[in-house]
Scaffold this active site. Structure first.
Site, PDB file in Angstrom:
ATOM      1  N   LEU A   1     -18.779  13.407 -29.304  1.00 17.98           N
ATOM      2  CA  LEU A   1     -19.682  12.889 -28.277  1.00 17.98           C
ATOM      3  C   LEU A   1     -19.110  11.713 -27.481  1.00 17.98           C
ATOM      4  O   LEU A   1     -19.849  10.941 -26.877  1.00 17.98           O
ATOM      5  CB  LEU A   1     -21.026  12.454 -28.904  1.00 17.98           C
ATOM      6  CG  LEU A   1     -21.704  13.483 -29.833  1.00 17.98           C
ATOM      7  CD1 LEU A   1     -22.995  12.905 -30.388  1.00 17.98           C
ATOM      8  CD2 LEU A   1     -21.965  14.784 -29.098  1.00 17.98           C
ATOM      9  N   CYS A   2     -17.796  11.569 -27.448  1.00 18.94           N
ATOM     10  CA  CYS A   2     -17.143  10.467 -26.707  1.00 18.94           C
ATOM     11  C   CYS A   2     -17.693   9.111 -27.126  1.00 18.94           C
ATOM     12  O   CYS A   2     -17.863   8.216 -26.294  1.00 18.94           O
ATOM     13  CB  CYS A   2     -17.312  10.664 -25.201  1.00 18.94           C
ATOM     14  SG  CYS A   2     -16.338  12.015 -24.539  1.00 18.94           S
ATOM     15  N   ASN A   3     -17.991   8.965 -28.411  1.00 17.80           N
ATOM     16  CA  ASN A   3     -18.507   7.701 -28.912  1.00 17.80           C
ATOM     17  C   ASN A   3     -17.865   7.423 -30.268  1.00 17.80           C
ATOM     18  O   ASN A   3     -18.502   7.578 -31.319  1.00 17.80           O
ATOM     19  CB  ASN A   3     -20.033   7.767 -29.043  1.00 17.80           C
ATOM     20  CG  ASN A   3     -20.670   6.398 -29.157  1.00 17.80           C
ATOM     21  OD1 ASN A   3     -20.361   5.641 -30.069  1.00 17.80           O
ATOM     22  ND2 ASN A   3     -21.565   6.080 -28.234  1.00 17.80           N
TER      23      ASN A   3
END
Length: 786
Positions: free
Chosen positions: A384-386
């Site tokens: 989730l690009c986190n």
């Protein structure tokens, strides 16, 4: 109108304004690009009625563009309650470009800058650390507060910047906006990533004292169209950006290049110094239509916030209440302890979670995504690009993440996402302005149907009963059919029944010797993304020495009806650069391939598949690919592989296909042909056996398969295969191999009857036994298993 009326209004609007959502359940609004019919009509009418030119000119068309850009800039500032006397807005490609603009400017300061970022930061915020002289990741909110109390003692007299998201793009948790004022009191600049927040909620910059110095946002996440971002700068903080040395066209009033090097940067407005080159004027003009259309359709962002908050609370409580028959929870939800669903100040309309079976074991998100794809449900899974949020929520140590990377985990890959019994990512459901209660209910029904085991008890296993059955050794088996797939992901070619066929360590000869690659990326194409590949029918013509490729149905725009290439690897057929081979990516492996030079071949394939592509061939004696690690057995570590996905040979049994079709037809479905499973070998029991005596899924217990002579021909010598393991299936099974149409079966039924360890299985992988370099097979040959 009340919540129910507003939901009904949105449901009705989806039928007319958002037809792409008519039959879809969309739970990925945090990353959506959905545009309404009214918006496109308004923008189109504007473009057809007016002539717009490059704004760097005094012409009438250019001045019209300049005035429109100025108007839209002002409209956007007012949209966020930002007084133009105190703020300026710089148009950028996206939120990430805005972040990079700030970072690039700050690093030009003589002593560089100190950078702090929160654990919940998006990857684009994390990346700024690479430009800073010093950096720190704050693991908790209390760490930020404590650092503020200590007056930022770790900055060493450098310029300081704290960056954090207004809303976590992972789980929707909303962070304290009050940090901006507190940081300013310490002389520290703040960068607020408002991209996730503004997709469903308002942001007011009316209070100059509490406003961030820099605010980045994604306009497409608010309006759906156009693809554009913005950086809002508090003018009191503009000095921090003006050390930037680069200048582009449109940002300077004068440039001297010869004999002296001198330039004068524009100074009338801040944005003029940073909008390099020609602005994306059509995208900016489209924002004018987007602003008015969005308000007409949805009202205010406050109204959207109320709507999505209500839906998120409903989804959260429903997922939380799901329990297996043994009362074990189905969902592990990653909600921050400081947030509360239904409270817009602490929580946005996002739910991040993973699934467990009744024994508490993690269910692969890859399997969830495959089934969601079949049911036309759009979600997002993975990291989730986190990175910080994922690491914290899943309790992953740095060494574990590095080990997972070494094991093949990559962002966006289809590799297993449960490694060493621990998930590496999660599922995210994010609700938006176009979401309805029906989306929520459909998703809950989906989770209940496939992942809730209502019959389990604390002592029961939850594997498919068919998988767990003890199957005796099957006698009187024979080869029913043999198939090779000359071109990867295209239709198969059935070997004539009276023909003996050679098998080598890398598989049946001529199997997956060719593939079709994307002309731009050189990646091998797959039916999962290009279903029309099923319509391409290769056939081997040994008399003429040719491979024929035809299309099963007429395709509009096709340049011809058939192409042929020599079966011999004549070097004159290939591009000159391919003499040393061309790098090609096949199932995550970098391999060498030779590209055919005849433009008619590429033209034919490109017209059929509607994508620029080329035909490629595996060079003779290639050893650049090997069998996947999870299938390797002792002594097979270096077994070569052609363009096939995982193993040299795939085998299924007619008995298993019949059992599956019995389940499908019992629910009113249509039987699935054996060709759906794209096996090389189909094994069957004798036809004369009485009904009910078939033994489906006997292959699950096999360890080896021996092929006995059918006659006395010397070439029909026995071949022995090692069984490498069961075949993990994906939603490619839902592509009808005869028509290329997508359907739900047989994957839906397999997911309910053949799922074990969180994966869906059907068929087995084979490889020639240790020490064998070749063997021969023929339809009708006897099969002995152990």
């Amino acid at each position: 109108m009340d919540a129910a009326q507003y939901n009904a209004y949105i449901e009705q609007m989806r039928q007319t304004e958002y037809p792409m959502l008519k039959d879809a359940t969309y739970l990925d609004h945090a990353g959506t690009t959905l545009y309404s019919k009214s918006l496109l009509e308004a923008f189109s009418a504007d473009m057809m009625s007016n002539l717009y030119g490059n704004p760097h000119s005094a012409s009438q068309a250019s001045q019209r563009s300049t005035h429109q850009v100025q108007d839209v800039r002002l409209q956007l500032l007012r949209y966020f309650d930002a007084n133009p006397d105190d703020f300026d807005l710089i148009f950028v490609a996206n939120a990430t470009a805005g972040i990079k603009l700030v970072a690039d400017a700050l690093r030009e300061h003589e002593s560089g800058f100190w950078y702090g970022y929160h654990r919940d930061a998006h990857t684009s915020l994390v990346g700024v650390r690479e430009l800073a002289k010093e950096h720190r990741c704050f693991a908790e909110d209390k760490d930020v507060e404590e650092w503020i109390r200590q007056n930022g003692q770790t900055m060493h007299n450098r310029l300081g910047l704290l960056a954090y998201p207004a809303q976590s793009n992972m789980n929707g948790r909303r962070l304290p906006l009050g940090w901006c004022e507190k940081m300013r009191s310490q002389g520290v600049l703040t960068l607020l990533d408002a991209a996730a927040l503004l997709s469903t909620s308002p942001l007011s910059l009316a209070n100059l004292d509490t406003a961030p110095d820099f605010t980045v946002l994604s306009l497409y996440k608010i309006f759906g169209f156009p693809d554009l971002g913005a950086l809002i700068v508090r003018k009191d903080a503009a000095w921090a950006l003006q050390k930037r040395r680069y200048f582009g066209g449109g940002t300077v009033d004068m440039v001297v290049s010869l004999k002296e090097q001198w330039h004068a940067v524009k100074s009338a407005h801040l944005h003029e110094q940073f909008e390099d080159g020609t602005l994306p004027i059509h995208s900016i003009i489209a924002l004018k239509s987007a602003l008015s259309t969005h308000t007409d359709l949805f009202g205010t962002l406050n109204r959207i916030s109320e709507h999505t908050s209500h839906l998120a609370e409903r989804l959260y409580t429903s997922l939380l209440s799901l329990r297996h028959g043994n009362d074990e929870p189905v969902c592990q939800i990653y909600k921050d302890p400081l947030s509360t669903y239904g409270d817009g100040s602490t929580q946005g309309p996002v739910i991040a979670f993973n699934l467990r079976d009744a024994r508490g074991q993690w269910i692969s998100n890859l399997e969830v995504e495959k089934l969601a794809h079949v049911r036309n449900i759009n979600i997002r899974t993975g990291g989730l690009c986190n990175p910080g949020g994922i690491q914290s929520a899943l309790h992953l140590s740095p060494w574990q993440m590095k080990q997972n990377f070494s094991s093949g985990q990559r962002c966006g890959s289809e590799n297993d996402d449960v490694i060493n019994g621990q998930p590496t990512g999660m599922i995210r459901a994010s609700l938006g302005a176009m979401s309805t209660l029906k989306d929520v209910e459909t998703f809950i029904s989906f989770i209940t149907e496939f992942f809730l085991d209502s019959k389990s008890s604390p002592n029961n296993r939850t594997d498919s009963p068919v998988l767990m059955a003890e199957v005796p050794i099957v006698e009187q088996l024979h080869i029913e059919s043999l198939t090779v797939y000359p071109v990867k992901s295209c239709a198969g070619w059935q070997i004539p029944p009276d023909t003996s066929w050679e098998v080598r360590p890398q598989g049946l000869i001529w199997d997956r010797e060719w593939c079709i690659i994307h002309s731009g990326t050189s990646a091998a194409l797959s039916q999962k993304k290009y279903p029309r590949m099923a319509l391409l029918r290769p056939s081997l013509d040994f008399a003429a020495g040719l491979l024929h490729i035809t299309c099963a149905v007429p395709i509009k725009g096709a340049t011809c009806t058939e192409i042929t290439v020599p079966l011999s690897a004549d070097p004159r057929c290939f591009l000159p650069s391919s003499k040393t081979s061309t790098p090609t990516n096949v199932c995550g492996d970098n391999v060498s391939a030779k590209i055919y030079s005849d433009p008619s071949i590429s033209s034919f394939l490109s017209s059929i598949l509607d994508v620029p592509c080329q035909l490629a061939r595996l060079p003779a004696n290639s050893t650049s690919r090997h069998m996947k690690p999870h299938l390797r057995t002792a002594g097979s570590e270096k077994m070569p592989l052609s363009f096939s996905n995982e193993s040299p040979v795939l085998c299924i049994t007619r008995m298993s296909v019949n059992a599956l079709n019995k389940e499908i037809k019992a629910k009113g479905g249509i039987a699935t042909p054996a060709s759906t499973f794209r096996a090389n070998i189909v094994i069957s029991q004798p036809l004369h056996l009485p009904p009910g005596t078939e033994l489906p899924h006997a292959e699950d217990s096999w360890s080896s398969v021996s092929i006995a002579k059918r006659d006395t021909e010397a070439e029909a010598a026995e071949a022995t295969f090692d069984v490498l393991g069961k075949c993990r299936r994906c939603h490619m099974l839902c592509i009808d191999q005869r028509t290329a149409e997508k359907r739900q079966e047989p994957f839906v039924t397999l997911a309910k009857t053949r799922r074990s360890e969180g994966k869906v299985w059907f068929g087995v992988h084979l490889a020639l036994g240790k020490g064998q370099t070749r063997g021969w097979l023929r339809v009708g040959d006897a099969v002995v298993t152990s």
